[in-house]
Design a protein around this motif. Structure first.
Motif, short mmCIF file in Angstrom:
data_model
loop_
_atom_site.label_atom_id
_atom_site.label_comp_id
_atom_site.label_asym_id
_atom_site.label_seq_id
_atom_site.Cartn_x
_atom_site.Cartn_y
_atom_site.Cartn_z
N ARG A 240 -0.58 4.59 -12.05
CA ARG A 240 -1.27 4.24 -13.29
C ARG A 240 -1.87 5.52 -13.84
O ARG A 240 -1.95 6.54 -13.16
CB ARG A 240 -2.36 3.20 -13.06
CG ARG A 240 -3.52 3.72 -12.22
CD ARG A 240 -4.64 2.72 -12.09
NE ARG A 240 -5.43 2.67 -13.33
CZ ARG A 240 -6.54 1.93 -13.46
NH1 ARG A 240 -6.96 1.18 -12.45
NH2 ARG A 240 -7.23 1.92 -14.57
N ILE A 421 -1.36 4.81 -6.96
CA ILE A 421 -2.38 3.86 -6.50
C ILE A 421 -2.26 3.70 -4.98
O ILE A 421 -1.19 3.37 -4.47
CB ILE A 421 -2.19 2.49 -7.20
CG1 ILE A 421 -2.25 2.69 -8.71
CG2 ILE A 421 -3.23 1.49 -6.74
CD1 ILE A 421 -1.67 1.53 -9.50
N ALA B 321 -6.82 -4.53 -4.62
CA ALA B 321 -5.53 -3.96 -5.07
C ALA B 321 -5.35 -4.16 -6.57
O ALA B 321 -4.90 -3.26 -7.28
CB ALA B 321 -4.39 -4.59 -4.29
N LEU B 323 -7.74 -4.52 -8.76
CA LEU B 323 -8.71 -3.66 -9.46
C LEU B 323 -8.16 -2.23 -9.58
O LEU B 323 -8.21 -1.61 -10.63
CB LEU B 323 -10.05 -3.64 -8.71
CG LEU B 323 -11.08 -2.67 -9.29
CD1 LEU B 323 -11.62 -3.17 -10.63
CD2 LEU B 323 -12.24 -2.45 -8.33
N LEU B 324 -7.63 -1.72 -8.44
CA LEU B 324 -7.13 -0.35 -8.45
C LEU B 324 -5.93 -0.22 -9.39
O LEU B 324 -5.75 0.81 -10.03
CB LEU B 324 -6.73 0.10 -7.04
CG LEU B 324 -7.86 0.19 -6.00
CD1 LEU B 324 -7.35 0.84 -4.73
CD2 LEU B 324 -9.06 0.97 -6.54
N ALA B 325 -5.10 -1.25 -9.47
CA ALA B 325 -3.88 -1.17 -10.29
C ALA B 325 -4.20 -1.20 -11.78
O ALA B 325 -3.49 -0.58 -12.58
CB ALA B 325 -2.94 -2.30 -9.92
N GLY B 326 -5.26 -1.91 -12.18
CA GLY B 326 -5.56 -2.00 -13.61
C GLY B 326 -4.48 -2.76 -14.34
O GLY B 326 -3.73 -3.54 -13.74
#
Lengths: 621, 334
Positions: A240, A421, B321, B323-326
């Motif tokens: 990301r 990520i 997971a 949250l981190l990925a957005g």
């Protein structure tokens, strides 16, 4: 631009550097963000550099009001947002004046001619019209009347002229989307979502992007268009795009979850750290509590109060705020409570240049408190690295029961880059053990009996039966924690506090290049990109050059001393007057030469390269 | 884990530390009152936290067998706010003085009151700086001669009560160190209040400002010089309750003769005007009011903070997971 093929209308490039410059009301940051998101989604490596004034709306058309955004996207591994842009978009004469010097010779210059009337030129202090006086002859200039074209595009829109004119940045973005073969869809989707409650504005912006794209296609103003393939070097995984403040917040939340300790942020708004408060305030569904305090001091004190109660207290600020928090950080050192103090550095001293980057708070973080008051320091090196740096700061704070200063800077905070990520399960565990309840028949709890390995004292949460104790800023007796003015005890406690920080288990620093050679360039924090790029390039030319970009500033990595002694010359590059150089010279007694800059701007990799070349020349002589 | 606790006595609240205030200091009486009140209230030790700033009074936590945090000058309300937000179940008391809370820490005090954080704040007002050996304080009377004001102080003092009322405090009261039963009852009233409770205690510093309150606290003048605010009762005073305080048409408090048609004191009044008028009244002209000036209901800050977190959690579940990925990711194949 490095041209790899040259068909008549389409050129494949390895990378493109583009800079938007306009009034702070022209939406340059939003325009840049959109091109960044799109490039990220299209799989390029990228780096950005937003550069904007502190004034929310400086007088329109003037030099102080110019806001810029630089994006570099590529098909290979890049470390910086690039030195000189290939393409400059100038929305008015002031933007042109402020940024034309940076544009590469023969670079593409897109100017908005709608803003080049005599009044506009005067505001930018141009005596003659640069579009007419031949001063731009060295560039491929394209004159576009963005206002006229946008108004014509939106002739049918019910918006008033002022609102229509605000869509001109999207028209310009559309032009670049054609020029760089970018997919418009993510931006069109973004606009629909952003203006969901204002359908006329959404429609006008969408229309402007599309019209700009088609205008570039049909008008034939460009001799060719350019394409940058997705980056292929990138490690497999899910990526990301992140900005530094964003990934720093993610690191804090991830670490608090790993530790099983809820996070409480006490903060007071300050540029360029406010986004941390904004971001974390949106994580309430993860149990995050944010407290916008009445001032910087209350912010850190509330965080300390939360840590005292057993939560992870965090406070975020910039240099002036760190100064205000100094006494409270001393209290956290004395009471040995975990605390993370984030300082997103900006140019100082005093109010300085709030939106401009600098690294001049290192010694403030290191020494800026009364008494012998050691605090570990961790620095974020790139926007993506801020995740790991924040995670590490939390780990140290909890493991060693200590405040930690986490240094970022305006360049890291507002810059963006792709981030692979991490798998949540692969994050290093952070173990927290609160002191356990005691019965009345058990020995009295002693708040300053230390863990022999870490020298950390126990974390005894109020509310736990049998652990009642008193702590405070007064010197305390080793073990019992009772107030003590005993001379020997003060010496012992001072030594213990120092030993605890000195003994933190810091990982060895990674070296770009060999562990010995001619020149070692050392940096920390946000200069990492420029240092890496310079070292990689010089090594490719066969020079014995290595680079080290420190994450840990206190204590230093265990291998740093040996590394410093394994090179003929050591240069310490930093955006201050030579603060890391002072620490390194003091601690390691090596002849480290400072290479410094305080202009509110990051190093270019070219500046670093030239300085290393100079050192190489001195060795050859 | 522990056996059913038996009710604690006053003695159980005493720590093993020697109390080191000057002999004769009013702080002893306040410490005694707090220990008595805490025992009366059936408090336990482990859920009680006492947080102080800097000054003579701020040594208080060391003398209590509860959790205690002696912080830095003026910042106790800020530290305590963090503690209360982190664990709203804790019973958090703040001990502060007139210099600590009204001078260096004035900002934190007013913002704590405005937010209505569930802290019980006891403000020891001795109208002098004691620990730094005798400079005038923000509550010292104008013209006071001290080490730092040999020709008399030039600044107008604060009325802590009026400052608190102005800041939107929901509970404001006053007592006196040597009025033990009254002081104990005020501490018990603070405990019952949800939100911030501020109690100003007139406290004699027998070294640097001895007798500051003697003019109305001495036994022989007390009944004529002090009026006790009691909810639902008129503001009577004097040996046989023959006099009263009443407000004239300009809302100025006046001494009048006792009668049957006197208005009753209303600590829960919508407007703080009457309380404010009393807080500003001259000590020389009127009996000094003690008791509860104001006690009104407003949601406590920590309850609202917890409420927002709970609402956000109920509305949205997101894994780490996720949250981190957005919202936008792309994959690079291996």
């Amino acid at each position: 631009m490095t041209e790899t093929t040259s068909p008549s209308t389409l050129q494949e490039l390895d990378q493109i550097v583009v800079r938007f410059a306009g009034d702070s009301g022209d939406g340059m940051q939003l325009t840049g963000d959109q091109l960044t998101r799109t490039s990220a989604i299209m799989g390029n490596d990228l780096a950005t550099f937003p550069d904007f004034p502190a004034e929310i709306r400086a007088p329109a058309g003037t030099l102080p009001g110019v806001s810029a955004f630089q994006l570099r996207f590529s098909n290979f591994d890049i470390h910086t947002p690039g030195d000189a842009p290939d393409v400059l978009v100038a929305m008015n004469p002031a933007a042109l004046k402020a940024h034309i010097k940076a544009l590469k010779p023969e670079g593409i210059l897109i100017v908005n001619t709608a803003k080049f009337g005599s009044v506009d030129l005067k505001k930018a202090k141009y005596e003659t019209n640069p579009l007419e006086d031949g001063s731009l002859a060295g560039y491929r200039m394209l004159e576009v009347d963005l206002e006229k074209l946008t108004r014509e595009t939106l002739a049918e829109s019910p918006l008033d002229t002022r609102a229509k004119d605000r869509c001109k940045n999207m028209f310009a973005l559309g032009i670049l989307y054609w020029l760089f073969h970018r997919n418009m869809q993510p931006t069109l989707d973004f606009l629909q979502t952003k203006f969901a409650s204002k359908p006329d504005i959404a429609a006008a912006n969408v229309r402007a992007v599309q019209a700009g794209f088609h205008y570039a296609d049909i008008s034939g103003i460009f001799q060719s268009s350019y394409k940058v393939a997705p980056a292929t070097f990138m490690k497999p995984g899910t990526y990301r795009n992140v900005m530094g403040n964003q990934s720093l917040c993610l690191g804090l939340v991830a670490a608090s979850k790993s530790a099983g300790v809820e996070l409480m942020l006490g903060s007071y708004p300050i540029t360029p750290a406010s986004d941390i408060l904004h971001q974390l305030s949106g994580y309430k569904h993860h149990g995050v509590v944010t407290f916008q305090a009445e001032d910087e001091i209350a912010a850190v004190c509330a965080a300390i109060g939360a840590s005292y109660a057993g939560q992870l207290g965090i406070t975020s600020t910039s240099g002036p705020g760190l100064a205000l928090k100094s006494e409270a950080i001393g209290l956290a050192v004395m009471t040995e409570l975990p605390l993370v103090v984030i300082n997103v550095q900006r140019a100082g001293p005093s109010t300085g240049m709030p939106t401009k980057t600098e690294q001049a708070d290192l010694l403030q973080a290191m020494f800026g408190r009364n008494g012998e008051c050691p605090v570990p320091i961790v620095a974020a090196r790139t926007p993506a690295d801020a995740f790991g740096a924040a995670y590490e700061a939390v780990r140290i704070a909890l493991r060693y029961m200590t405040p930690v200063v986490l240094l970022s800077d305006g360049y890291v905070a507002n810059g963006a880059e792709p981030w692979r990520i991490p798998d949540v399960d692969s994050l290093p565990p952070i173990e927290v053990r609160y002191a356990e309840a005691r019965g009345a028949d058990e020995p009295k709890f002693q708040p300053y009996v230390r863990d022999p390995e870490t020298l950390a004292r126990p974390w005894a949460r109020p509310g736990t039966p049998g652990l009642m104790h008193r702590i405070g800023g007064l010197e305390k007796q080793d073990g019992t924690g009772s107030i003590s003015y005993d001379p020997e005890n003060h010496q012992r406690m001072t030594d213990l506090r120092a030993a605890k920080v000195a003994g933190i288990d810091v990982a060895p620093c990674e070296v770009i290049g060999d562990a010995s050679g001619d020149v070692l360039i050392v940096g920390w924090g946000g200069t990492a990109g420029a240092l890496t790029a310079a070292a990689v390039r010089l090594r490719a030319q066969g020079h014995a050059v290595s680079a080290v970009c420190l994450r840990h500033l206190n204590p230093f990595p265990p291998n740093l001393g040996e590394l410093l002694r394994s090179f003929r010359k050591v240069i310490v590059a930093e955006l201050n007057g030579g603060q890391l150089a002072l620490l390194i010279r003091g601690q390691f007694l090596v002849d480290a030469a400072p290479f410094t800059k305080v202009q509110g701007q990051p190093f270019t990799s070219q500046e670093i390269e030239s300085r290393i070349e100079q050192a190489l020349g001195e060795i050859a002589r | 884990m522990t056996a059913v606790p038996t009710a604690l006595t006053k003695k159980d609240f005493k720590s093993d530390q020697d109390v080191r205030w000057c002999p004769g200091c009013g702080d002893y009486a306040i410490l005694n009152a707090v220990q008595t009140a805490f025992a009366n209230l059936g408090k336990n030790l482990h859920e009680t936290v006492i947080i102080s700033g800097i000054g003579c009074s701020s040594r208080f936590p060391y003398y209590m067998e509860t959790y205690g945090f002696h912080t830095i000058h003026g910042r106790a309300p800020a530290v305590a706010t963090g503690t209360k937000l982190a664990n709203p179940n804790l019973d958090v008391w703040v001990i502060t003085g007139d210099g600590d809370s009204l001078s260096i820490g004035g900002n934190h005090l007013i913002h704590t009151l405005r937010r209505n954080v569930g802290l019980k704040i006891i403000l020891f007002n001795n109208r002098i700086y004691g620990l730094t050996k005798g400079q005038y304080s923000p509550t010292s009377e104008k013209g006071k001669r001290t080490k730092s004001t040999p020709m008399g102080s030039l600044d107008e003092p604060f009325s802590p009560i009026s400052l608190a009322l102005g800041a939107g405090a929901t509970f404001v009261a006053r007592s006196v160190d040597i009025f033990a039963p009254h002081l104990i009852s005020m501490i018990e009233r603070m405990d019952a209040h949800r939100g911030t409770a501020l109690l100003e205690v007139y406290q004699n510093c027998n070294i640097f400002n001895d007798g500051a309150f003697r003019g109305f606290t001495e036994k022989d003048v007390r009944s004529d010089r002090v009026v006790e605010l009691q909810h639902g009762k008129p503001l009577l005073f004097g040996g046989d309750h023959s006099k009263a305080v009443a407000f004239d048409s300009g809302f100025v408090p006046q001494i009048v003769g006792a009668s049957d048609d006197l208005p009753n004191w209303d600590e829960r009044a919508v407007s703080p005007a009457a309380a404010m008028a009393l807080a500003h009244a001259s000590e020389a002209d009127l009996p000094v009011p003690i008791g509860v000036f104001r006690d009104v209901d407003r949601p406590a800050f920590e309850d609202d903070v917890v409420g927002q977190v709970a609402a956000a959690r109920a509305k949205r579940q997101e894994s780490m997971a996720e949250l981190l990925a957005g919202s936008e990711t792309w994959t690079v194949g291996g």
